[in-house]
Design a protein around this motif. Structure first.
Motif, PDB file in Angstrom:
ATOM      1  N   VAL A   1     -50.863  94.477 -19.016  1.00 45.60           N
ATOM      2  CA  VAL A   1     -52.064  93.831 -18.389  1.00 45.60           C
ATOM      3  C   VAL A   1     -52.533  92.580 -18.404  1.00 45.60           C
ATOM      4  N   LYS A   2     -52.819  92.217 -17.155  1.00 44.88           N
ATOM      5  CA  LYS A   2     -52.989  90.650 -16.852  1.00 44.88           C
ATOM      6  C   LYS A   2     -53.972  90.610 -15.703  1.00 44.88           C
ATOM      7  N   ILE A   3     -54.554  89.387 -15.684  1.00 40.57           N
ATOM      8  CA  ILE A   3     -55.273  89.004 -14.571  1.00 40.57           C
ATOM      9  C   ILE A   3     -54.442  88.857 -13.192  1.00 40.57           C
ATOM     10  N   TRP A   4     -55.070  89.012 -12.346  1.00 40.83           N
ATOM     11  CA  TRP A   4     -54.232  89.042 -11.028  1.00 40.83           C
ATOM     12  C   TRP A   4     -55.104  88.411  -9.865  1.00 40.83           C
ATOM     13  N   TYR A   5     -54.890  87.262  -9.370  1.00 46.91           N
ATOM     14  CA  TYR A   5     -55.484  86.992  -8.169  1.00 46.91           C
ATOM     15  C   TYR A   5     -54.752  87.036  -6.915  1.00 46.91           C
ATOM     16  N   TRP A   6     -55.078  87.244  -5.809  1.00 50.07           N
ATOM     17  CA  TRP A   6     -54.377  87.284  -4.609  1.00 50.07           C
ATOM     18  C   TRP A   6     -54.451  85.889  -3.872  1.00 50.07           C
ATOM     19  N   GLU A   7     -53.564  85.618  -3.020  1.00 53.46           N
ATOM     20  CA  GLU A   7     -53.727  84.524  -2.308  1.00 53.46           C
ATOM     21  C   GLU A   7     -55.005  84.439  -1.354  1.00 53.46           C
ATOM     22  N   ASP A   8     -55.653  83.550  -1.156  1.00 54.10           N
ATOM     23  CA  ASP A   8     -56.690  83.450  -0.070  1.00 54.10           C
ATOM     24  C   ASP A   8     -56.155  83.244   1.152  1.00 54.10           C
ATOM     25  N   LEU A   9     -56.429  84.092   2.089  1.00 52.81           N
ATOM     26  CA  LEU A   9     -55.739  83.845   3.415  1.00 52.81           C
ATOM     27  C   LEU A   9     -56.522  82.762   4.284  1.00 52.81           C
ATOM     28  N   ARG A  10     -57.542  82.620   3.920  1.00 56.54           N
ATOM     29  CA  ARG A  10     -58.386  81.537   4.572  1.00 56.54           C
ATOM     30  C   ARG A  10     -57.777  79.984   4.397  1.00 56.54           C
ATOM     31  N   SER A  11     -56.915  79.744   3.049  1.00 56.04           N
ATOM     32  CA  SER A  11     -56.492  78.816   2.892  1.00 56.04           C
ATOM     33  C   SER A  11     -54.877  78.721   3.325  1.00 56.04           C
ATOM     34  N   CYS A  12     -54.521  79.620   4.156  1.00 56.37           N
ATOM     35  CA  CYS A  12     -53.111  79.955   4.919  1.00 56.37           C
ATOM     36  C   CYS A  12     -52.958  79.314   6.485  1.00 56.37           C
ATOM     37  N   ILE A  13     -51.991  79.028   6.735  1.00 53.05           N
ATOM     38  CA  ILE A  13     -51.614  79.073   8.223  1.00 53.05           C
ATOM     39  C   ILE A  13     -50.604  79.863   8.635  1.00 53.05           C
ATOM     40  N   ILE A  14     -50.329  80.196   9.702  1.00 52.99           N
ATOM     41  CA  ILE A  14     -49.203  81.209  10.292  1.00 52.99           C
ATOM     42  C   ILE A  14     -48.161  80.404  10.855  1.00 52.99           C
ATOM     43  N   LEU A  15     -46.944  80.380  10.164  1.00 56.43           N
ATOM     44  CA  LEU A  15     -45.873  79.966  10.726  1.00 56.43           C
ATOM     45  C   LEU A  15     -45.057  80.840  11.057  1.00 56.43           C
ATOM     46  N   ASP A  16     -44.664  80.516  12.434  1.00 54.54           N
ATOM     47  CA  ASP A  16     -43.897  81.404  13.547  1.00 54.54           C
ATOM     48  C   ASP A  16     -42.612  80.529  13.417  1.00 54.54           C
ATOM     49  N   SER A  17     -41.622  81.082  12.486  1.00 63.78           N
ATOM     50  CA  SER A  17     -40.412  80.414  12.439  1.00 63.78           C
ATOM     51  C   SER A  17     -39.101  80.973  13.143  1.00 63.78           C
ATOM     52  N   GLU A  18     -39.668  82.124  13.606  1.00 69.14           N
ATOM     53  CA  GLU A  18     -38.726  82.630  14.739  1.00 69.14           C
ATOM     54  C   GLU A  18     -39.218  83.239  15.887  1.00 69.14           C
ATOM     55  N   THR A  19     -38.540  83.934  16.684  1.00 72.60           N
ATOM     56  CA  THR A  19     -39.315  84.502  17.933  1.00 72.60           C
ATOM     57  C   THR A  19     -40.194  85.698  17.509  1.00 72.60           C
ATOM     58  N   THR A  20     -39.924  86.469  16.571  1.00 69.45           N
ATOM     59  CA  THR A  20     -40.815  87.627  16.364  1.00 69.45           C
ATOM     60  C   THR A  20     -41.592  87.637  15.083  1.00 69.45           C
ATOM     61  N   PRO A  21     -40.806  87.395  13.981  1.00 74.16           N
ATOM     62  CA  PRO A  21     -41.729  87.287  12.574  1.00 74.16           C
ATOM     63  C   PRO A  21     -42.556  86.241  12.509  1.00 74.16           C
ATOM     64  N   LYS A  22     -43.720  86.319  11.815  1.00 73.12           N
ATOM     65  CA  LYS A  22     -44.662  85.487  11.571  1.00 73.12           C
ATOM     66  C   LYS A  22     -45.277  85.323  10.154  1.00 73.12           C
ATOM     67  N   TYR A  23     -45.085  84.390   9.316  1.00 74.56           N
ATOM     68  CA  TYR A  23     -45.129  84.312   8.140  1.00 74.56           C
ATOM     69  C   TYR A  23     -46.504  83.821   7.568  1.00 74.56           C
ATOM     70  N   PHE A  24     -47.049  83.995   6.433  1.00 73.83           N
ATOM     71  CA  PHE A  24     -48.246  83.564   5.915  1.00 73.83           C
ATOM     72  C   PHE A  24     -47.510  82.728   4.818  1.00 73.83           C
ATOM     73  N   TYR A  25     -48.136  81.487   4.641  1.00 78.85           N
ATOM     74  CA  TYR A  25     -47.827  80.511   3.479  1.00 78.85           C
ATOM     75  C   TYR A  25     -49.016  79.758   3.069  1.00 78.85           C
ATOM     76  N   PRO A  26     -49.295  79.651   1.757  1.00 71.94           N
ATOM     77  CA  PRO A  26     -50.628  78.900   1.300  1.00 71.94           C
ATOM     78  C   PRO A  26     -50.484  77.342   1.615  1.00 71.94           C
ATOM     79  N   VAL A  27     -51.580  76.826   1.727  1.00 71.72           N
ATOM     80  CA  VAL A  27     -51.761  75.388   1.826  1.00 71.72           C
ATOM     81  C   VAL A  27     -52.568  75.248   0.604  1.00 71.72           C
TER      82      VAL A  27
END
Length: 238
Positions: A169-195
């Motif tokens: 058992v543990k406390i679990w937080y998810w990343e807040d996508l409001r603090s993320c930007i979309i990084l399009d590092s290739e032609t198709t994939p797009k990634y979320f990463y936290p700021v």
């Protein structure tokens, strides 16, 4: 069948149980004063993944009621004529513990658990949008505001119950996508990463954490205490 919070070892024990029946899509609030005489209140309930619900079991006078998001269930229980009991079972979040062996284990997340010696809700209401606080009627309060990943938990009421964890058992937080930007590092994939390090609890918007239980062996236990007993007085478990 999975239990959110209980002090009932099994179907043959005195105690109470706030649980979810998947086959019947219902929330049930069950109290037994002698192991066989059951008083049950229920509400239809079909959960949706990814959203939170406020669930409460209330004894107001001789009437038991289940509230889901502030709406009373259609089936109430009548406690008239039943006597108080003293259960020796431990308080359990995320299941029940017949003879010390966990059962009815919950797979999901639980954020904030409060037990009160009063009927906090006596009709339809709007669930609080702020974190629970301890007051004169609070017998137990697990706020879930420990750090992300924490495996030790605090009872924030004046009782200060000792909380024992089982499984992972543990406390679990998810990343807040409001603090993320979309990084399009290739032609198709797009990634979320936290700021930055901003995180919010995906279960609630007011900063409390979520206890994650995997439905296998995870649960929390608290020693037997008269505060957990559902006697003839009013009470609320939520």
């Amino acid at each position: 069948l999975a239990s959110f919070v209980s002090q009932r070892g099994s179907a043959g024990n005195v105690g109470w149980d706030l649980n979810y029946t998947a086959t019947g899509t219902k929330i049930n609030f069950i109290i037994s004063n002698d192991g066989t005489s059951l008083v049950t209140a229920s509400s239809t309930f079909t959960p949706v993944n990814g959203r939170s619900y406020h669930i409460a079991g209330v004894k107001n006078g001789n009437t038991l009621t289940v509230y889901v998001d502030g709406i009373a269930g259609a089936t109430t229980g009548d406690f008239t004529g039943l006597t108080a009991y003293n259960s020796t079972e431990k308080l359990c979040i995320g299941g029940i513990t017949p003879s010390g062996t966990p059962a009815q284990l919950l797979k999901g997340h639980v954020s904030q658990v409060r037990i009160s010696d009063s009927a906090r809700y006596t009709g339809s209401f709007t669930p609080s949008q702020t974190a629970f606080s301890s007051d004169a009627n609070t017998l137990f309060l697990a706020k879930g505001d420990e750090a992300n990943g924490a495996t030790t938990f605090t009872d924030s009421s004046t009782t200060g119950a000792t909380i024992t964890t089982a499984g992972n058992v543990k406390i679990w937080y998810w990343e807040d996508l409001r603090s993320c930007i979309i990084l399009d590092s290739e032609t198709t994939p797009k990634y979320f990463y936290p700021v930055g390090a901003t995180k919010v609890d995906f279960v609630s918007a007011f900063g409390t954490g979520a206890m994650y239980t995997d439905g296998s062996d995870d649960h929390l236990l608290f020693g037997d205490d008269a505060d957990w007993d559902a006697g003839t007085a009013d009470f609320t478990w939520e």
